[in-house]
Design a protein around this motif. Structure first.
Motif, mmCIF file in Angstrom:
data_model
loop_
_atom_site.group_PDB
_atom_site.id
_atom_site.type_symbol
_atom_site.label_atom_id
_atom_site.label_comp_id
_atom_site.label_asym_id
_atom_site.label_seq_id
_atom_site.Cartn_x
_atom_site.Cartn_y
_atom_site.Cartn_z
ATOM 1 N N ARG A 172 1.501 6.666 -6.852
ATOM 2 C CA ARG A 172 0.426 7.602 -7.213
ATOM 3 C C ARG A 172 0.888 9.046 -7.100
ATOM 4 O O ARG A 172 0.588 9.877 -7.968
ATOM 5 C CB ARG A 172 -0.800 7.367 -6.329
ATOM 6 N N ASP B 4 0.833 -1.201 0.000
ATOM 7 C CA ASP B 4 0.000 0.000 0.000
ATOM 8 C C ASP B 4 0.872 1.257 0.000
ATOM 9 O O ASP B 4 0.605 2.215 -0.728
ATOM 10 C CB ASP B 4 -0.926 -0.008 1.215
ATOM 11 N N TYR B 5 1.921 1.230 0.807
ATOM 12 C CA TYR B 5 2.839 2.367 0.875
ATOM 13 C C TYR B 5 3.474 2.633 -0.497
ATOM 14 O O TYR B 5 3.502 3.768 -0.976
ATOM 15 C CB TYR B 5 3.920 2.076 1.924
ATOM 16 N N ARG C 101 1.049 4.206 -2.837
ATOM 17 C CA ARG C 101 0.844 5.631 -2.527
ATOM 18 C C ARG C 101 1.986 6.469 -3.091
ATOM 19 O O ARG C 101 1.766 7.550 -3.652
ATOM 20 C CB ARG C 101 0.749 5.842 -1.015
#
Length: 200
Positions: free
Chosen positions: A192, A185-186, A189
């Motif tokens: 993105r 997830d990190y 992020r």
């Protein structure tokens, strides 16, 4: 472990930081196959065992030649007529044990130089520009701390590319806490944010 600076023994402080970097580089080889310690993982061929071989030459050169304390026996690949970049990779005939053993011997030779000389002792780095050629042991220790930590950083990245193993040293990974899902997830992020910034 580094701990704090002693404040009263600068040489001991410098040795502690150099020792930590040496240990970090060697730790990155642990548990890997012969192929994985040698495989090139960047366009310029950076590989784990090659980093150790390169640092062996640095230890021999900066703490040996520079202060008139030659290392014996001199590795065949550490001569003026050696092919370019020969110190950055291991041939199939050079064993991991041979290279790691030579690195340990070079570090022991370097430590003997550090023990024998005062920080103010001078030497000559023949391949540096004339105006900077004369150096002190203090300068060389500082240079080798920077050199070894720089290559420890390279080793961090190469090892992560090999098998996902990360961290500063065994028992002290020095990373944010999180499981695989958290790290995925990190990373997403970060990706993105990079894409968003790139579109502005």
């Amino acid at each position: 472990m580094l701990g704090g600076m002693s404040g009263s023994d600068p040489k001991a402080d410098l040795r502690r930081y150099l020792g930590a970097a040496r240990e970090a580089v060697l730790w990155k080889l642990d548990g890997l196959s012969e192929y994985d310690v040698r495989r090139p993982l960047t366009p310029t061929g950076t590989n784990l065992l090659g980093l150790v071989k390169h640092l062996t030459g640095c230890e021999i050169g900066y703490f040996g030649f520079v202060f008139g304390r030659p290392f014996e026996p001199m590795p065949a690949w550490l001569t003026e007529d050696a092919e370019p970049n020969v110190d950055m990779w291991a041939t199939a005939d050079e064993s991991r044990e041979e290279i790691v053993g030579l690195y340990r011997a070079a570090c022991a030779h370097a430590d003997a130089t550090i023990d024998a000389l005062a920080l103010e002792a001078t030497g000559q780095v023949p391949h540096w520009p004339a105006e900077r050629r004369e150096v002190t042991l203090h300068q060389v220790l500082t240079h080798m701390i920077a050199e070894t930590h720089r290559h420890a950083g390279h080793a961090d990245i190469v090892r992560e590319l090999v098998d996902g193993t990360v961290g500063m040293r065994k028992g002290n990974e020095n990373l944010a806490p999180g499981d695989q899902a958290w790290w995925e997830d990190y990373r997403n992020r970060v990706e993105r944010a990079a894409r968003e910034a790139g579109q502005r």
